[in-house]
Design a protein around this motif. Structure first.
Motif, PDB file in Angstrom:
ATOM      1  N   ALA A  48       1.513  -1.282   0.355  1.00 28.55           N
ATOM      2  CA  ALA A  48      -0.130   0.347   0.009  1.00 28.55           C
ATOM      3  C   ALA A  48       1.177   1.354  -0.042  1.00 28.55           C
ATOM      4  N   GLY A  49       1.392   1.250   0.421  1.00 32.25           N
ATOM      5  CA  GLY A  49       3.028   2.446   0.770  1.00 32.25           C
ATOM      6  C   GLY A  49       3.356   2.454  -0.302  1.00 32.25           C
ATOM      7  N   ARG A  50       3.877   1.202  -1.171  1.00 27.95           N
ATOM      8  CA  ARG A  50       3.890   1.622  -2.320  1.00 27.95           C
ATOM      9  C   ARG A  50       3.908   2.578  -3.455  1.00 27.95           C
ATOM     10  N   SER A  51       2.098   2.247  -3.252  1.00 25.51           N
ATOM     11  CA  SER A  51       0.943   2.031  -4.537  1.00 25.51           C
ATOM     12  C   SER A  51       0.822   3.912  -4.352  1.00 25.51           C
ATOM     13  N   VAL A  52       1.044   4.230  -2.692  1.00 21.90           N
ATOM     14  CA  VAL A  52       0.731   5.629  -2.782  1.00 21.90           C
ATOM     15  C   VAL A  52       1.846   5.867  -2.781  1.00 21.90           C
ATOM     16  N   HIS A  53       3.666   6.099  -2.245  1.00 26.83           N
ATOM     17  CA  HIS A  53       3.942   6.979  -2.738  1.00 26.83           C
ATOM     18  C   HIS A  53       5.427   6.383  -3.397  1.00 26.83           C
ATOM     19  N   GLY A  54       5.641   5.469  -4.384  1.00 29.43           N
ATOM     20  CA  GLY A  54       6.129   4.944  -5.398  1.00 29.43           C
ATOM     21  C   GLY A  54       6.954   3.921  -5.101  1.00 29.43           C
ATOM     22  N   GLU A  55       7.867   4.407  -5.519  1.00 32.36           N
ATOM     23  CA  GLU A  55       8.991   3.278  -5.859  1.00 32.36           C
ATOM     24  C   GLU A  55      10.297   4.175  -4.813  1.00 32.36           C
ATOM     25  N   VAL A  56      10.148   3.706  -3.317  1.00 27.42           N
ATOM     26  CA  VAL A  56      11.069   4.668  -2.576  1.00 27.42           C
ATOM     27  C   VAL A  56      11.132   3.991  -1.749  1.00 27.42           C
ATOM     28  N   PRO A  57      11.380   4.171  -0.604  1.00 25.59           N
ATOM     29  CA  PRO A  57      12.025   3.191   0.601  1.00 25.59           C
ATOM     30  C   PRO A  57      10.843   3.879   1.313  1.00 25.59           C
ATOM     31  N   ILE A  58       9.928   2.243   2.082  1.00 21.09           N
ATOM     32  CA  ILE A  58       8.312   2.850   3.222  1.00 21.09           C
ATOM     33  C   ILE A  58       9.113   2.168   4.261  1.00 21.09           C
ATOM     34  N   GLU A  59       8.251   2.415   5.045  1.00 17.41           N
ATOM     35  CA  GLU A  59       8.264   2.771   6.552  1.00 17.41           C
ATOM     36  C   GLU A  59       6.735   2.285   7.183  1.00 17.41           C
ATOM     37  N   ILE A  60       6.738   1.459   8.412  1.00 18.88           N
ATOM     38  CA  ILE A  60       5.606   1.557   8.710  1.00 18.88           C
ATOM     39  C   ILE A  60       5.842   1.555   9.623  1.00 18.88           C
ATOM     40  N   VAL A  61       5.400   2.429  10.982  1.00 16.11           N
ATOM     41  CA  VAL A  61       5.230   2.300  12.015  1.00 16.11           C
ATOM     42  C   VAL A  61       4.458   2.751  13.018  1.00 16.11           C
ATOM     43  N   ASP A  62       4.765   1.937  14.075  1.00 15.48           N
ATOM     44  CA  ASP A  62       4.135   1.300  14.980  1.00 15.48           C
ATOM     45  C   ASP A  62       3.010   0.996  14.679  1.00 15.48           C
ATOM     46  N   THR A  63       2.948  -0.604  14.645  1.00 13.93           N
ATOM     47  CA  THR A  63       2.353  -1.603  13.515  1.00 13.93           C
ATOM     48  C   THR A  63       1.567  -1.789  14.582  1.00 13.93           C
ATOM     49  N   ALA A  64       0.960  -2.271  14.683  1.00 13.37           N
ATOM     50  CA  ALA A  64      -0.392  -3.688  15.644  1.00 13.37           C
ATOM     51  C   ALA A  64      -0.683  -4.595  14.434  1.00 13.37           C
ATOM     52  N   ILE A  65      -1.108  -5.560  15.566  1.00 16.58           N
ATOM     53  CA  ILE A  65      -1.500  -6.548  14.754  1.00 16.58           C
ATOM     54  C   ILE A  65      -2.786  -7.649  15.801  1.00 16.58           C
ATOM     55  N   LEU A  66      -4.066  -6.380  15.329  1.00 16.57           N
ATOM     56  CA  LEU A  66      -5.215  -6.743  16.692  1.00 16.57           C
ATOM     57  C   LEU A  66      -5.841  -8.770  17.072  1.00 16.57           C
ATOM     58  N   GLU A  67      -6.054  -8.779  15.701  1.00 13.05           N
ATOM     59  CA  GLU A  67      -6.769 -10.781  15.993  1.00 13.05           C
ATOM     60  C   GLU A  67      -5.717 -11.311  15.062  1.00 13.05           C
ATOM     61  N   ALA A  68      -5.657 -12.514  15.356  1.00 17.48           N
ATOM     62  CA  ALA A  68      -5.392 -13.318  14.651  1.00 17.48           C
ATOM     63  C   ALA A  68      -6.320 -13.721  12.884  1.00 17.48           C
ATOM     64  N   MET A  69      -5.894 -14.510  11.971  1.00 12.82           N
ATOM     65  CA  MET A  69      -6.700 -14.151  11.351  1.00 12.82           C
ATOM     66  C   MET A  69      -7.056 -16.177  10.542  1.00 12.82           C
ATOM     67  N   PHE A  70      -7.744 -16.912  10.926  1.00 16.76           N
ATOM     68  CA  PHE A  70      -7.185 -18.113  10.251  1.00 16.76           C
ATOM     69  C   PHE A  70      -8.565 -18.427   8.711  1.00 16.76           C
ATOM     70  N   ILE A  71      -7.952 -19.420   8.027  1.00 20.68           N
ATOM     71  CA  ILE A  71      -8.233 -19.458   7.072  1.00 20.68           C
ATOM     72  C   ILE A  71      -9.150 -20.540   7.370  1.00 20.68           C
ATOM     73  N   GLY A  72     -10.047 -20.809   6.870  1.00 22.31           N
ATOM     74  CA  GLY A  72     -10.862 -22.216   6.976  1.00 22.31           C
ATOM     75  C   GLY A  72     -10.549 -23.149   5.800  1.00 22.31           C
TER      76      GLY A  72
END
Length: 326
Positions: free
Chosen positions: A50-74
């Protein structure tokens, strides 16, 4: 994009994608016990794409990332992924629901601030296999469990670590693209199977002391739940080295670590700071969980309340991610 999906035309950036075990066969090989668990590295890939889609092919940083709930695939699940972008705060959010499962129940799975990376790339680091105090570790230390046991376990597509070395305080590994992810590898920024290999060696069990002891059914499992900063300097190639530092999780039940990813020549391609692993109790600590599904155990043990207001980017670099069990 295989996970982010297609952009939706509107006043703010939006994407809609679909995940299933038919189109994304490699996800069959990432499991908690016998259940297919969508990897934390999958959310990292979506956020970076998503970051490269918005900002182009530049170095990207994602900050304060939180995974809030596990996702299982049946089996047969068609999971719709909806990713939103707040242009005022640079907050990116990943939602999901199972198609045909009812009206409008969307689950917020992960969020992060996504922005161009302004941090200088680390210096070139050429790994030396022969170093004082460093030992080569058999891969059975990583891949000694299967879906019969109540641990995270991996099929062929996620067995990306080909060599591993340890000292008393550091773990390094060589990681390579597997046959199971080769077909669409180039469609990804940082393929989840390769980044999951990096996360595998940050498991608090990956120390010389811990692997010297036989694994017990009562041992806890650790899952990645967030990071202070993930910096992508360029797309991750199919052949990489990763170098990880770890902290002792014994007192807190959580472990903060980080790692550096380089190409085969030592040029840094990704840096992760403040990676947080959350400890799930073993059977001895959670006897009521025996006989239940892995997903039920996670929902009971790792409840994380969502914020009531959008998170804002801190001006102080290195803000700690705080998760609460209250």
């Amino acid at each position: 994009h295989p996970l982010l999906g297609m952009p939706i035309i509107g006043p703010t950036p939006l994407w809609k994608g679909e995940i299933n075990l038919e189109s994304n066969r490699y996800l069959e090989d990432h499991r908690l016990a016998a259940e297919r668990l969508f990897p934390a590295a999958g959310y990292i890939e979506i956020l970076l794409a998503a970051g490269r889609s918005v900002h182009g092919e530049v170095p990207i940083e994602i900050v304060d990332t939180a995974i809030l709930e596990a996702m299982f695939i049946g089996n047969g699940d068609e999971i719709v992924i909806f990713t939103t972008w707040d242009v005022d705060t640079n907050m990116c959010r990943i939602f999901s629901h199972v198609r045909d499962s009812g009206e409008g129940e969307w689950t917020l799975r992960a969020h992060s601030i996504v922005r161009p990376c302004q941090t200088k790339k680390p210096a070139r680091y050429v790994f030396k296999k022969s170093q004082k105090g460093q030992k080569k570790i058999p891969l059975s230390a990583l891949y000694d469990v299967d879906e019969v046991q109540d641990f995270v376990n991996y099929g062929p597509a996620f067995k990306t670590v080909t060599d591993m070395w340890m000292t008393d305080s550091r773990t390094s590994a060589k990681i390579k693209m597997t046959e199971g992810i080769a077909d669409d590898f180039d469609k990804h920024v940082a393929h989840p199977a390769l980044i999951d290999g990096c996360l595998q060696i940050t498991d608090p069990r990956m120390t010389l002391d811990a692997i010297s002891k036989e694994r017990s059914a009562e041992d806890p499992t650790y899952l990645p739940v967030g990071a202070r900063s993930i910096r992508l300097f360029r797309p991750v190639p199919e052949d990489i080295y990763v170098h990880s530092e770890q902290l002792d999780p014994e007192k807190s039940g959580e472990a903060q670590s980080g790692f550096l990813v380089t190409d085969s020549k030592g040029d840094p391609v990704m840096q992760v700071i403040g990676l947080q692993n959350r400890r799930l109790p073993g059977k001895k600590e959670n006897p009521q969980g025996e006989g239940g599904s892995a997903s039920t155990v996670i929902e009971e043990i790792v409840p994380i309340k969502l914020p009531t207001a959008p998170l804002k980017s801190s001006k102080v670099e290195g803000l700690w991610l705080v998760l609460s069990d209250d």
